[in-house]
Design an enzyme around this catalytic site. Structure first.
Site, PDB file in Angstrom:
ATOM      1  N   GLU A 255       4.590   1.096   3.966  1.00 13.92           N
ATOM      2  CA  GLU A 255       3.609   1.496   2.963  1.00 13.92           C
ATOM      3  C   GLU A 255       3.773   2.991   2.720  1.00 13.92           C
ATOM      4  O   GLU A 255       3.923   3.738   3.689  1.00 13.92           O
ATOM      5  CB  GLU A 255       2.183   1.219   3.442  1.00 13.92           C
TER       6      GLU A 255
ATOM      7  N   MET B  90      -0.840   1.578  10.924  1.00 10.00           N
ATOM      8  CA  MET B  90      -0.440   0.760   9.778  1.00 10.00           C
ATOM      9  C   MET B  90      -0.671  -0.715  10.063  1.00 10.00           C
ATOM     10  O   MET B  90      -0.312  -1.232  11.122  1.00 10.00           O
ATOM     11  CB  MET B  90       1.034   1.055   9.475  1.00 10.00           C
ATOM     12  N   GLU B  91      -1.235  -1.397   9.066  1.00 13.35           N
ATOM     13  CA  GLU B  91      -1.752  -2.769   9.236  1.00 13.35           C
ATOM     14  C   GLU B  91      -0.732  -3.886   8.994  1.00 13.35           C
ATOM     15  O   GLU B  91      -1.127  -5.001   8.635  1.00 13.35           O
ATOM     16  CB  GLU B  91      -2.923  -2.958   8.266  1.00 13.35           C
TER      17      GLU B  91
ATOM     18  N   HIS C 100     -10.101  -0.782  12.119  1.00 18.42           N
ATOM     19  CA  HIS C 100      -9.719  -0.603  10.715  1.00 18.42           C
ATOM     20  C   HIS C 100      -8.456  -1.415  10.378  1.00 18.42           C
ATOM     21  O   HIS C 100      -8.447  -2.187   9.423  1.00 18.42           O
ATOM     22  CB  HIS C 100      -9.506   0.888  10.439  1.00 18.42           C
ATOM     23  N   GLU C 101      -7.425  -1.236  11.178  1.00 16.07           N
ATOM     24  CA  GLU C 101      -6.166  -1.926  10.875  1.00 16.07           C
ATOM     25  C   GLU C 101      -6.341  -3.434  11.037  1.00 16.07           C
ATOM     26  O   GLU C 101      -5.796  -4.216  10.260  1.00 16.07           O
ATOM     27  CB  GLU C 101      -5.020  -1.420  11.757  1.00 16.07           C
TER      28      GLU C 101
ATOM     29  N   GLY D 284      -2.096   7.599  10.971  1.00 16.23           N
ATOM     30  CA  GLY D 284      -2.772   7.175  12.186  1.00 16.23           C
ATOM     31  C   GLY D 284      -2.252   5.817  12.624  1.00 16.23           C
ATOM     32  O   GLY D 284      -1.895   5.623  13.778  1.00 16.23           O
TER      33      GLY D 284
HETATM   34  N1  BES Z   1      -2.675   1.640   5.331  1.00 19.33           N
HETATM   35  C1  BES Z   1      -3.012   2.818   6.040  1.00 19.33           C
HETATM   36  C2  BES Z   1      -1.812   3.529   6.571  1.00 19.33           C
HETATM   37  C3  BES Z   1      -1.092   4.341   5.541  1.00 19.33           C
HETATM   38  C4  BES Z   1      -1.604   5.559   5.148  1.00 19.33           C
HETATM   39  C5  BES Z   1       0.088   3.919   4.977  1.00 19.33           C
HETATM   40  C6  BES Z   1      -0.932   6.310   4.191  1.00 19.33           C
HETATM   41  C7  BES Z   1       0.747   4.656   4.014  1.00 19.33           C
HETATM   42  C8  BES Z   1       0.231   5.859   3.620  1.00 19.33           C
HETATM   43  C9  BES Z   1      -3.933   2.501   7.216  1.00 19.33           C
HETATM   44  O1  BES Z   1      -4.693   1.358   7.063  1.00 19.33           O
HETATM   45  C10 BES Z   1      -4.917   3.635   7.331  1.00 19.33           C
HETATM   46  O2  BES Z   1      -5.662   3.819   6.429  1.00 19.33           O
HETATM   47  N2  BES Z   1      -4.894   4.379   8.436  1.00 19.33           N
HETATM   48  C11 BES Z   1      -5.708   5.547   8.632  1.00 19.33           C
HETATM   49  C12 BES Z   1      -6.744   5.358   9.698  1.00 19.33           C
HETATM   50  C13 BES Z   1      -8.012   4.716   9.229  1.00 19.33           C
HETATM   51  C14 BES Z   1      -8.992   4.574  10.367  1.00 19.33           C
HETATM   52  C15 BES Z   1      -8.677   5.409   8.079  1.00 19.33           C
HETATM   53  C16 BES Z   1      -4.769   6.649   9.076  1.00 19.33           C
HETATM   54  O3  BES Z   1      -3.587   6.372   9.265  1.00 19.33           O
HETATM   55  O4  BES Z   1      -5.209   7.778   9.207  1.00 19.33           O
HETATM   56 ZN    ZN Z   2      -6.395   1.501   5.871  1.00 18.73          ZN
END
Ligand code: BES
Ligand code: ZN
Length: 883
Positions: free
Chosen positions: A128, A270-271, A304-305, A268
């Site tokens: 992603e 990835m799901e 979250h994930e 942080g």
């Molecule tokens: N889908 C995102 C990871 C992501 C972020 C992929 C940016 C590509 C670009 C994941 O679900 C996410 O949002 N992670 C957050 C933590 C969450 C608790 C808000 C993160 O990585 O900080």
């Molecule tokens: Zn997210």
């Protein structure tokens, strides 16, 4: 502004067209090697759009080498396709294709950490938003949902563990010390959710019994030796699984759920379907090496994930403009989860605190955008606090407008109607439209208009009708070009002079106890409440029912009254913040006018009653005792006065620390006597209060306080206490400052995650040698800018240190510009994160503006600048008239 040779191209929401071809299935075979990996992709494509007849077929592909391409087993003849920088075009494609594409990848050279890369001997993927195109040629867009099967071949010795999405269906040894595994994911998914991991990993296992009595196997993989630090993540995962069943009726779908922790990761976590990949800082915790905040974060990120499995994976995005559909909603869900697991009132305060510190300034600055943007250059730049946290507030407003019951019904309908589909935010809102009475069409402005709405309120009393009147004006916020009013829920209540809640009579409001939820939708609106006496104090935006800024004609006594008596724990805290802010700005004004700021007696009284109140939960007390951040102060100013804000805030802390030294010392000592370390909500609250008190004691600058802080550092049996003492000591010129730094370093050298704390403690310091220190740490052997956590700990912390980064010499700007240019050469995601520092450009004084401009022009004239940095810097530069 210097013009770049080629301006990166912009993508527009209005240009969306359905994918011309669908991919029914893909079979991927990886022959893994960090230096040279071959990926063979067998994919069956089918034309799905009639109007596509005769048009070429485009497959995304970037930084990969094409070895061969066949259709139905025959090599595509030269001239029937072409390869360019962004992908592969097949001319005159038939209706159905069975392609076999072989590509070559170099994971060990992949410093962008997007696609397939190597970290600490592990091979892993991050796809992603647009990483899959760095693995193979494919229609890399979220509305192409495919069935994935993967065969992984690798050295058994180096990579004993081979993982991908779904279920393991086959594994066996091969000659030459190799082995293979085949994974099949039965669920259709977009390629951004695809994942692969290979490595020599440690593992902890557990199981979870679902509500329908299925047994799910749970696994967390990490570096060998870190297994013990995964237990909290495992417990959090189980809590999240249970919670999603209970609150949303969502059960996990596969038989196996895996998490892998890696050390170099851009985000942080990835799901990826069934195979979440995490930054190790969001998994590994234990009392000695992690703070309470770290424990809370692990619980939140794991949840979250996991929640994305339904909100993101089962129901996914039509295109990247819909990002808030999954992120805003999933943040809303993780916030609710945290509130249910701990204290709801405090969770709400912490979420709003974060929003105001980070999202409000973003929405007032050069990169302000609606939660559904209309265009982007780099989608990576849109994983913003606005899409995430304002997006979550927008979901929460739907809940407030409809009420819990109807919201729940709407969510059920959402899961039912859109399972397995790639959809839009309009589809989401439609799930509620059919149920609720509120006008959700007017509500849609929240998706398309940027800027924090500013609301001005007047209180009036109609003596004839005996009605308390609220008059509400929506002022168009400065950053929003459009001027349409928003529709939002405003939760209000009334407190009488003795502090009791009042019951009002009003038509068209949803009543929850003695809270009245108004639906505000016009530029000017008037609400009349019967049964409310003239002397009542209105309590506004209870629970922060809408993400807005409110100006109301409160006297200081009114704020004190709310702080003391309101039934809503959020508004009580909010009144304290408003009071502190007023006092801080009076002090700023005094400083500017050359007067010595004087203590405010009313404040002392309020502070005293908070300190001595016995029935307050400790964590909540800590919130009430915490002053608004300098970032929030800056957000309230047209031209930011970094120095005065900082001096005023420090002075206020100092005078409170001096005035209340004795009672605070007594409270601190009582708390410090409890040596037993427990990780539960209450104990975390006690530790938070303890370090808040220590912060005030240290602000008094008394030698006694330094001794105490040093003692806390020395005797701490957990990282929370150790780190708070370490950090506080970095703000005093005393011999202990260096001593604890060295001791901390010696204790934790070799532990990369803990050393990030060591970097943070130094770059958050308010002392004047901070920048020099940060500069010298860039050359420290423990600092590796290829690990994003290091950059964020040292430089990400520094750009948030407002008085230091915005130092009038301009050297902070120069330092960060140098680092942006350096890091941009190998990881544009990390370099563009640092551009955040320049987002206050439109609000700084002319002197700083000139210096910032110079640095940003230096950045943008770099010939090989990434589109990521280009997009953000050009937005900043265009946001303000040049000085
Ligand atoms: N889908 C995102 C990871 C992501 C972020 C992929 C940016 C590509 C670009 C994941 O679900 C996410 O949002 N992670 C957050 C933590 C969450 C608790 C808000 C993160 O990585 O900080
Ligand atoms: Zn997210």
């Amino acid at each position: 502004m210097p013009v770049k040779n080629s301006t990166p191209k912009e993508t527009y929401l209005k240009d969306y067209k359905p994918a011309p071809y669908t991919v029914d299935s893909i079979f991927l075979t990886f022959d893994l090697d960090p230096e040279n990996t071959t990926a063979t992709s067998q994919l069956s494509l089918r034309r799905s759009q009639k109007e596509q007849d005769g048009h070429p077929l485009f497959l995304n592909g970037e930084d990969i080498e094409l070895f061969s391409i066949k259709n139905n087993g025959t090599v595509l003849p030269k001239g029937t396709y072409k390869i360019e920088k962004e992908g592969l075009t097949i001319f005159e494609p038939p209706e159905v294709l069975n392609l076999e594409i072989k590509t070559g990848l170099k994971p060990s050279k992949n410093t962008r950490l997007s696609g397939l890369y190597e970290t600490g001997g592990i091979l892993c993927t991050q796809n992603e938003a647009e990483g899959f195109r760095r693995i193979t040629f494919f229609p890399d867009r979220p509305d192409v949902m495919t069935k994935f099967t993967t065969k992984i071949i690798a050295s058994k010795d180096k990579y004993p563990i081979l993982l991908s999405n779904g279920n393991l269906i086959e594994e066996s040894d091969l000659p030459n010390g190799k082995h293979y595994a085949v994974w099949e994911d039965p669920f259709l998914k977009p390629c951004y959710l695809y994942a692969l991991v290979a490595g020599n990993l440690g593992l902890i296992k557990s199981t979870f019994k679902t509500q329908s009595n299925r047994t799910i196997e749970l696994r967390i993989y990490c570096d060998k030796g870190s297994e013990d630090k995964c237990q909290h993540a495992m417990n959090s995962l189980k809590k999240a699984m249970r919670w999603d069943e209970e609150k949303f009726g969502r059960e996990y779908d596969l038989d196996l759920f895996m998490i892998v922790a890696v050390s170099a990761f851009n985000f942080g976590a990835m799901e990826n379907k069934g195979l979440n990949i995490f930054n190790s800082n969001a998994i590994l915790v234990d009392p000695e090496t992690a703070t309470d905040d770290n424990f809370m974060r692990v619980e939140k990120v794991v949840a979250h994930e996991y929640f994305h499995n339904w909100t993101g994976n089962r129901i996914t995005l039509r295109d990247w403009f819909q990002l808030t559909l999954k992120e805003g909603l999933t943040v809303y869900r993780d916030q609710e989860f945290t509130a249910d697991m701990h204290y709801r009132g405090i969770a709400r305060i912490e979420d709003v605190f974060y929003l105001r510190k980070n999202q409000f300034p973003e929405d007032a600055g050069p990169t302000s955008h609606p939660i559904k943007p209309a265009s982007y250059i780099q989608i990576d730049n849109f994983y913003t606090t606005t899409i995430y946290y304002k997006g979550a507030e927008v979901v929460r407003m739907i809940e407030s407008l409809l009420g819990k019951e109807d919201f729940k019904k709407g969510m059920e309908k959402y899961f039912l109607d859109y399972d397995g589909k790639a959809i839009t935010t309009e589809d989401f809102v439609k799930s509620f439209d059919k149920i609720g009475a509120a006008d959700l069409k007017a509500f849609s402005k929240w998706y398309t208009q940027a800027g924090t709405p500013e609301i001005s309120l007047r209180f009036d009393y109609d003596d004839n009708e005996e009605e308390f009147i609220l008059e509400i004006d929506q002022i168009a916020s400065s950053s929003s070009k459009e001027k349409e009013p928003f529709l939002f829920p405003l939760a209000v209540g009334f407190i009488d002079i003795s502090g009791k809640p009042l019951r009002a009579k009003i038509a068209n409001a949803r009543e929850v106890g003695t809270t009245y939820i108004l639906t505000v939708s016009k530029k000017r609106e008037r609400f009349a409440f019967k049964n409310i006496p003239k002397t009542a104090v209105p309590s506004l935006n209870r629970g922060f029912s809408a993400p807005i800024k409110i100006t109301a004609p409160y006297e200081k006594e009114d704020l004190l009254h709310i702080m003391e008596y309101d039934e809503d724990s959020f508004t009580r805290w909010d009144a304290s913040q408003e009071l502190y802010k007023r006092i801080l700005f009076e002090m700023v004004k005094d400083l500017k006018d050359g007067r010595k700021p004087l203590p405010d007696l009313e404040l002392y009284e309020a502070f005293n009653s908070i300190l001595t109140e016995e029935n307050l939960e400790s964590g909540y007390k800590a919130c009430l005792l915490t002053l608004p951040t300098e970032s929030e102060m800056a957000d309230a100013q047209e031209i930011i006065d970094f120095e005065a804000n900082h001096i005023a805030r420090e002075l206020l802390k100092e005078s409170l620390g001096l005035w209340f030294f004795e009672p605070m010392l007594k409270m601190y000592k009582a708390l410090a006597r409890k040596k037993e370390y427990v990780i539960d909500t209450e104990s975390m609250g006690l530790r938070k209060l303890k370090s808040t008190l220590l912060g005030y004691l240290m602000a008094s600058r008394k030698p006694d306080a330094i001794r105490l802080c040093y003692e806390q550092f020395r005797t701490a049996n957990n990282m929370t206490d150790q780190f708070s003492a370490l950090t506080l000591l970095q703000n005093s010129f005393c011999p202990e400052r260096k001593e604890v730094l060295d001791s901390f370093y010696n204790q934790w050298k070799g532990n990369g995650l803990v050393l990030c704390k060591w970097f943070m403690a130094q770059s958050q310091s308010t002392l004047k040698d901070t920048q020099g220190l940060v500069e010298s740490l860039l050359n420290h052997p423990a600092y590796d800018d290829k690990i994003p956590n290091n950059v964020r700990a040292l430089l990400g912390t520094f750009i948030q240190n407002l008085p230091q980064f915005h130092h009038k010499s301009g050297s902070g700007y120069r330092l960060i510009a140098d680092q942006i240019l350096k890091i941009d050469k190998f990881n544009p995601h990390v370099s563009s994160g640092l551009v955040q520092g320049f987002k206050l450009y439109s609000k700084v004084d002319p002197l700083r503006k000139a210096m910032m401009q110079k640095e940003m022009e230096r950045i943008i004239s770099d010939d090989n600048l990434s589109p990521n940095v280009y997009e953000l810097v050009s937005k900043c530069l265009n946001s303000a008239p040049k000085s």
